[in-house]
Design a protein around this motif. Sequence first.
Motif, PDB file in Angstrom:
ATOM      1  N   PHE A  28       0.798  -1.222   0.000  1.00  0.00           N
ATOM      2  CA  PHE A  28       0.000   0.000   0.000  1.00  0.00           C
ATOM      3  C   PHE A  28       0.837   1.283   0.000  1.00  0.00           C
ATOM      4  O   PHE A  28       0.370   2.323   0.432  1.00  0.00           O
ATOM      5  N   TYR A  48      -1.207   1.834   5.118  1.00  0.00           N
ATOM      6  CA  TYR A  48      -1.992   0.603   4.985  1.00  0.00           C
ATOM      7  C   TYR A  48      -3.234   0.614   5.867  1.00  0.00           C
ATOM      8  O   TYR A  48      -4.193  -0.100   5.596  1.00  0.00           O
ATOM      9  N   LYS A 101      -5.485   2.713   3.118  1.00  0.00           N
ATOM     10  CA  LYS A 101      -5.774   2.045   1.847  1.00  0.00           C
ATOM     11  C   LYS A 101      -6.169   0.580   2.008  1.00  0.00           C
ATOM     12  O   LYS A 101      -6.952   0.055   1.220  1.00  0.00           O
ATOM     13  N   GLY A 102      -5.629  -0.082   3.013  1.00  0.00           N
ATOM     14  CA  GLY A 102      -5.927  -1.493   3.198  1.00  0.00           C
ATOM     15  C   GLY A 102      -7.073  -1.749   4.153  1.00  0.00           C
ATOM     16  O   GLY A 102      -7.950  -2.563   3.894  1.00  0.00           O
TER      17      GLY A 102
END
Length: 464
Positions: free
Chosen positions: A115, A131, A134-135
Amino acid sequence: MSFVTEFNNIMWGWVLAVILLGTGLVYSVTMGFPQIRCFKHIARSLKSTMKSEDGGVSGFAALCAAVGGQVGTGSLVGVASALAAGGPGALFWMWLTAIFGMVLSFGEATLGQLFHEKDKNGNYYGGSSYYMTKGLGNKPLAIAYALTTIVAIGVFIAMLQNNSIAAAVTDVIPVSPWIPGIIVTILAAVIVLGGVKKITDAASLIVPFMAVAYVVITIVIILTHLSEVPGMFATIFKQAFNFEAAAGGVAGYTIKEAVRNGVARGLFSNDAGNGAAAGMHASAKVKHPANQGFSAMFGTFMTTIVICTCTGIAILLTGVIDTGLEGVNLVQAAFSTTLGVIGRYFILIVTFLFCFTTLIADMFYGEVGIRYLLKDKAVDSNKAVRIFHILALIPVTIAAALPLPVIWNLIDFFVAFLVLFNVYALFRMLKYVRYVLNDYLKQIGSGREEPVWDENTDIKKLVK
């Protein structure tokens, strides 16, 4: 400050020990203990990441910078503080933290790669906040993590590095701590203001040399105290599970002090679980995210299992643990018992190299937090980063003359929140880490020499 002390006693007494070791156990079982069965892949991975394909930050350089950020004070001052406050048993809990921390480091570095983002200059930036956004899709958590990182690592942990260097200098040279403090600040400013490429380049030159030299000298100490080695290990394991306090000395330490200091300083030595090193590993350009995951695993193994053990062995074999000394001065006393005055100067040099690379890595982690907070804002992030570096270097300079316990208390307080934020994200994104590892091993099993990952892969869609 009393509230901070009480909070630290509760969190680092048992709460974070259970959370960190428990998360490491879940990762280990779910992924088939990769820190053991995949250890052979580390050498292959390191070889493939020695150079970057496009002239950016290589995986090896990112590893060296991350290890430089991990080795530093944690491997000298951290171990000395753990043994002084928790006894020989603390070393056992540091080992346990490292074993389970290796797989957490793999997860953090892998998620950092999955990410990360590229800026207009072609440099990659990422880490836990990235992350988490975005994750995990949890921006409030990411913002909280970024703000805590800036304060905890970019300022307070960076302060500890200069404090340790100043303490090492004043132990052998009768000067004011302000003198080495100001000199280190100026040197750090030259490098951190040069950007991530200069940070990783500097670390890749310093880290291998300092690690090898430290291990070699420790072997000399072991050879000169060979008959005492079995008794030392017996004491470590006995004190790790000692439930009854006795009157003073080594026998006075209980399992509570061993766990509290072993886990806290073990984490501090390798950053496993707090997500800090993910920012450095995310800066690398590698062929497969698992490459950097294996590098991160090696970094945790090297810092705690190897370097920290060297420090612990030197202190325990030379019998200086009950001298009343603390921090780097305890390490200097240990090495001087075998090497004489040369030992103190050797630790001075090693402390400077270890702590200086950690200092510049800490400043970079603060930079990652700044860039994350400003990446969607109409603000020049490069200018903001320079301002942060300049402002952060002020308390870093002042820290040279501050009492060590005060700095440790502040670090433990803020790092506790980093662990809580990051471990939650690691739990939620375990499926992505497991997929990447299986993809790497599958490619290896099919005969591919160097597994490759498509940067445009939508891992969230793929896993679903």
